[in-house]
Design an enzyme around this catalytic site. Structure first.
Site, PDB file in Angstrom:
ATOM      1  CB  THR A   1     -21.632 -23.332 -27.426  1.00  0.00           C
ATOM      2  OG1 THR A   1     -20.579 -24.286 -27.258  1.00  0.00           O
ATOM      3  CG2 THR A   1     -22.083 -23.328 -28.877  1.00  0.00           C
ATOM      4  CB  ILE A   2     -25.663 -20.456 -26.233  1.00  0.00           C
ATOM      5  CG1 ILE A   2     -26.011 -21.787 -26.912  1.00  0.00           C
ATOM      6  CG2 ILE A   2     -26.788 -19.438 -26.452  1.00  0.00           C
ATOM      7  CD1 ILE A   2     -26.153 -21.708 -28.408  1.00  0.00           C
TER       8      ILE A   2
ATOM      9  N   GLY B   1     -31.957 -25.929 -22.872  1.00  0.00           N
ATOM     10  CA  GLY B   1     -31.669 -27.063 -21.999  1.00  0.00           C
ATOM     11  C   GLY B   1     -32.262 -26.948 -20.611  1.00  0.00           C
TER      12      GLY B   1
ATOM     13  CG  HIS C   1     -36.714 -32.699 -31.049  1.00  0.00           C
ATOM     14  ND1 HIS C   1     -36.401 -34.043 -31.046  1.00  0.00           N
ATOM     15  CD2 HIS C   1     -35.582 -32.043 -30.726  1.00  0.00           C
ATOM     16  CE1 HIS C   1     -35.121 -34.196 -30.752  1.00  0.00           C
ATOM     17  NE2 HIS C   1     -34.595 -32.998 -30.554  1.00  0.00           N
ATOM     18  N   GLY C   2     -41.222 -32.547 -30.654  1.00  0.00           N
ATOM     19  CA  GLY C   2     -42.606 -32.215 -30.941  1.00  0.00           C
ATOM     20  C   GLY C   2     -43.294 -31.505 -29.783  1.00  0.00           C
TER      21      GLY C   2
ATOM     22  CG  HIS D   1     -29.415 -30.558 -35.185  1.00  0.00           C
ATOM     23  ND1 HIS D   1     -28.761 -31.536 -34.468  1.00  0.00           N
ATOM     24  CD2 HIS D   1     -29.427 -29.467 -34.369  1.00  0.00           C
ATOM     25  CE1 HIS D   1     -28.395 -31.065 -33.285  1.00  0.00           C
ATOM     26  NE2 HIS D   1     -28.788 -29.803 -33.216  1.00  0.00           N
TER      27      HIS D   1
ATOM     28  CB  SER E   1     -33.722 -26.761 -28.043  1.00  0.00           C
ATOM     29  OG  SER E   1     -34.667 -27.363 -28.921  1.00  0.00           O
ATOM     30  CB  CYS E   2     -30.588 -25.487 -31.940  1.00  0.00           C
ATOM     31  SG  CYS E   2     -30.173 -27.189 -31.451  1.00  0.00           S
TER      32      CYS E   2
END
Length: 341
Positions: free
Chosen positions: A11-12, A116, A199-200, A225, A145-146
């Site tokens: 994908t990336i 990842g 994520h934080g 997202h 990450s995204c």
């Protein structure tokens, strides 16, 4: 001219390969993989965007697999490392660590890793908007990450313009990418029960002084997202100033719900109608109507196209690592070649 190999054409990886191929100061030396996917076969086909790109195998077993599946393999990636400058490693977690240990470090080849990867794979966690300078001269960099990329882009401009005392972001995450049919069918909303979500802390790896907390849930969609963000500012600002800050950020796209773009699906359709490759939206999309300022608090909602948002940052990471351009110039060059508005 920096010579680049992309390891892992999923994908990336396939998107980064195409982006590198478009740059004037980089050469896409080749791509490397170990087995066929429909995507790999398509992009290398006569009508594919990577037609004519050299294909290498990451190991001997992979070479045998690819040849049995009908691919022409130029050789092993290991044998090309004297000829290249950097590998953008888009392989699965664990594989990337083995590649670093067995290929990149012994051969003094720089590498860019993806979100990842484990945190200890590279000292610098990279986002072009937030900490471009930290990657200068580095041998190994991890593009975050995204979700972290979108928060770093939006938070960095708010922090630079107005100062951030603290922030809270609530994330609604897609269940899987479009081709990840193994993740469905799904009929649930799944809370991420680790509180705060990762994520934080991931954003703090890029912006260590930022006080941010995140919560997340996963939902059964494949495109995008959504983040709901509240920021306590160090100074009072107007709503117009907040809107202008986002408009000035080169990889933030303001979306008008009132013009018919009031869902991720409709934004997806916009990208299709604009004939964006693969309907990609590498920008973070902030809904203009959600930008709200009250009593020193700034709120907004933005969306993240998880398959494409990190691609330009991979290109900028290469320039930073080789000290090729300053931040503003690199972002401008990448955006121009990728047709990012």
């Amino acid at each position: 001219m920096v010579k680049v190999v992309i390891a892992g054409c999923g994908t990336i990886g396939k998107r980064v390969a195409e982006a590198v191929k478009k740059q004037d100061d980089m050469e896409l030396y080749g791509i490397a993989d170990v087995s066929q996917t429909g995507g790999l076969r398509t992009v290398l086909s006569e009508d594919g965007p990577l037609h004519g790109t050299h294909l290498y195998a990451s190991n001997q077993e992979g070479k045998e697999n690819l040849e049995e599946q009908g691919f022409y393999v130029e050789g092993l990636l290991e044998d090309q490392l004297d000829e290249i400058d950097v590998v953008v490693d888009c392989t699965p977690p664990g594989v990337d660590e083995a590649n670093k240990e067995n290929l990149y470090e012994p051969n003094d080849v720089k590498a860019v890793f993806q979100g990842g990867a484990s945190d200890d794979i590279a000292e610098v966690k990279f986002n072009a908007d937030a900490n471009y300078e930290e990657a200068r001269g580095e041998d190994f960099v991890k593009v975050v990450s995204c979700n972290t990329t979108s928060l770093s882009r939006t938070m960095s401009v708010v922090d630079e313009r107005f100062g951030v005392e603290s922030a809270t972001a609530n994330l609604v995450r897609r269940g899987g990418d479009i081709p990840q049919d193994g993740r469905g069918p799904i009929n649930s909303t799944i809370p991420v029960t680790e509180v705060p979500s990762h994520h934080g802390p991931d954003v703090q790896a890029v912006m260590p002084e930022l006080d941010i907390t995140t919560l997340a849930v996963k939902v059964p969609v494949t495109f995008g997202h959504v983040h709901m963000v509240t920021v306590d500012l160090e100074e009072d600002i107007s709503e117009e100033e907040a809107v202008q800050a986002f408009e000035d950020q080169p990889r933030v796209r303001l979306i008008n719900a009132g013009e018919g773009y009031d869902s991720t699906g409709k934004v997806h359709e916009m990208m299709r109608d604009l004939e964006r490759p693969r309907s990609d939206m590498p920008e973070a999309g902030v809904w203009r109507e959600t930008i709200d300022v009250e009593d020193g608090k700034l709120r907004w909602i933005h969306m993240v196209h998880q398959e494409s948002i990190v691609v330009p940052d991979n290109v900028d990471a290469i320039r930073a690592m080789f000290d090729m351009e300053d931040k503003e110039t690199s972002i401008e060059m990448t955006n121009e070649k990728m047709h990012i508005e």
